[in-house]
Design a protein around this motif. Structure first.
Motif, PDB file in Angstrom:
ATOM      1  N   LYS A  48       0.859  -1.184   0.000  1.00 29.03           N
ATOM      2  CA  LYS A  48       0.000   0.000   0.000  1.00 29.03           C
ATOM      3  C   LYS A  48       0.895   1.234   0.000  1.00 29.03           C
ATOM      4  CE  LYS A  48      -3.889  -0.001   2.313  1.00 29.03           C
ATOM      5  NZ  LYS A  48      -4.855   0.055   3.448  1.00 29.03           N
ATOM      6  N   GLY A  52      -2.373   5.361  -0.230  1.00 29.67           N
ATOM      7  CA  GLY A  52      -3.411   4.354  -0.048  1.00 29.67           C
ATOM      8  C   GLY A  52      -3.678   3.470  -1.249  1.00 29.67           C
ATOM      9  N   ASP A  53      -2.926   3.678  -2.341  1.00 30.84           N
ATOM     10  CA  ASP A  53      -3.101   2.816  -3.514  1.00 30.84           C
ATOM     11  C   ASP A  53      -2.556   1.426  -3.202  1.00 30.84           C
ATOM     12  OD1 ASP A  53      -4.161   4.885  -5.071  1.00 30.84           O
ATOM     13  OD2 ASP A  53      -2.166   5.555  -5.692  1.00 30.84           O
ATOM     14  N   VAL A  54      -3.298   0.392  -3.587  1.00 27.39           N
ATOM     15  CA  VAL A  54      -2.927  -0.990  -3.282  1.00 27.39           C
ATOM     16  C   VAL A  54      -2.404  -1.674  -4.530  1.00 27.39           C
ATOM     17  CG1 VAL A  54      -3.818  -3.233  -2.531  1.00 27.39           C
ATOM     18  CG2 VAL A  54      -4.603  -1.137  -1.416  1.00 27.39           C
ATOM     19  N   GLU A  82     -11.724 -11.316  -2.940  1.00 24.05           N
ATOM     20  CA  GLU A  82     -12.426 -10.734  -1.787  1.00 24.05           C
ATOM     21  C   GLU A  82     -11.568 -10.834  -0.524  1.00 24.05           C
ATOM     22  OE1 GLU A  82     -16.363 -11.924   0.634  1.00 24.05           O
ATOM     23  OE2 GLU A  82     -16.675 -11.599  -1.524  1.00 24.05           O
ATOM     24  N   VAL A  85      -8.729  -8.202  -0.855  1.00 25.57           N
ATOM     25  CA  VAL A  85      -9.239  -6.843  -0.636  1.00 25.57           C
ATOM     26  C   VAL A  85      -9.489  -6.608   0.853  1.00 25.57           C
ATOM     27  CG1 VAL A  85     -11.227  -5.324  -1.042  1.00 25.57           C
ATOM     28  CG2 VAL A  85     -10.202  -6.567  -2.950  1.00 25.57           C
ATOM     29  N   GLY A  86     -10.072  -7.581   1.529  1.00 24.13           N
ATOM     30  CA  GLY A  86     -10.331  -7.453   2.962  1.00 24.13           C
ATOM     31  C   GLY A  86      -9.054  -7.331   3.769  1.00 24.13           C
ATOM     32  N   ALA A  88      -6.159  -6.291   2.625  1.00 23.65           N
ATOM     33  CA  ALA A  88      -5.450  -5.069   2.233  1.00 23.65           C
ATOM     34  C   ALA A  88      -5.863  -3.884   3.097  1.00 23.65           C
ATOM     35  CB  ALA A  88      -5.693  -4.767   0.760  1.00 23.65           C
ATOM     36  N   GLU A  89      -7.076  -3.911   3.622  1.00 19.24           N
ATOM     37  CA  GLU A  89      -7.533  -2.827   4.496  1.00 19.24           C
ATOM     38  C   GLU A  89      -6.684  -2.733   5.761  1.00 19.24           C
ATOM     39  OE1 GLU A  89     -11.708  -3.272   5.292  1.00 19.24           O
ATOM     40  OE2 GLU A  89     -12.207  -3.309   3.159  1.00 19.24           O
ATOM     41  N   HIS A  90      -6.051  -3.824   6.166  1.00 16.14           N
ATOM     42  CA  HIS A  90      -5.251  -3.851   7.395  1.00 16.14           C
ATOM     43  C   HIS A  90      -3.783  -3.491   7.169  1.00 16.14           C
ATOM     44  CE1 HIS A  90      -8.573  -5.649   9.585  1.00 16.14           C
ATOM     45  NE2 HIS A  90      -8.750  -6.436   8.548  1.00 16.14           N
ATOM     46  N   PRO A  93      -0.580   2.347   5.285  1.00 20.55           N
ATOM     47  CA  PRO A  93      -0.008   3.046   4.137  1.00 20.55           C
ATOM     48  C   PRO A  93       1.520   3.068   4.215  1.00 20.55           C
ATOM     49  CG  PRO A  93      -1.863   4.278   5.020  1.00 20.55           C
ATOM     50  CD  PRO A  93      -1.575   3.161   5.995  1.00 20.55           C
TER      51      PRO A  93
END
Length: 158
Positions: A48, A52-54, A82, A85-86, A88-90, A93
């Protein structure tokens, strides 16, 4: 007896500095794989940017580059979009992590035996290691306090 190709699978998000894990970060995982307790199924790098780009790297073509050339990834792609993506939120940055799918190979035999006997696992719950250790420490402290009280009582009676 029913034979399962796979036992239960756990997904872990392992954070590290830089764009790829240092070999020391992965040594614990590799030791478990080599022991046969777990089987490495899939390995995905998630980075990340500060904004915030993944960026997601599925490494099946780059095993050597990530220190995995000696390890067969038994079910590449089992980690779904899925899931990624889930997880990646953790990822904070400016950092990276690996989403690792691990089969609990040692439980495969239990699952096979349960299925063969007509048993069905109705639910399962994982208690995180920090919680288990904290509860065990509290229980040990209580036992120690009780033991000290008994010894103090015995000393007082003498």
């Amino acid at each position: 007896m029913a034979e399962f190709r796979y036992g239960p699978v756990e997904l872990f998000l392992i954070g590290f500095e830089g764009e790829r894990p240092d070999p020391s970060v992965m040594s614990g995982l590799f030791d478990l794989v080599e022991s046969g307790l777990v089987r490495l199924l899939d390995f995905v790098i998630v980075s990340k940017s500060e904004s915030g780009d993944v960026d997601v790297i599925e490494i099946e073509e780059e095993l050597d580059e990530y220190g995995l050339r000696d390890y067969e990834l038994a079910a590449l792609g089992i980690t779904g979009e899925e899931d990624i993506v889930g997880f990646a939120e953790h990822v904070p940055p400016g950092s990276s992590a690996a989403v690792v799918a691990i089969e609990l190979a040692f439980v495969r035999e239990l699952a096979s035996r349960l299925a063969a006997s007509g048993g069905v696992v109705l639910t399962s719950e994982r208690i995180p290691a920090p919680v288990v250790n904290a509860v065990a420490d509290l229980a040990d402290a209580e036992v120690e306090a009780e033991l000290e009280a008994v010894v103090a009582e015995a000393d007082a009676a003498d």
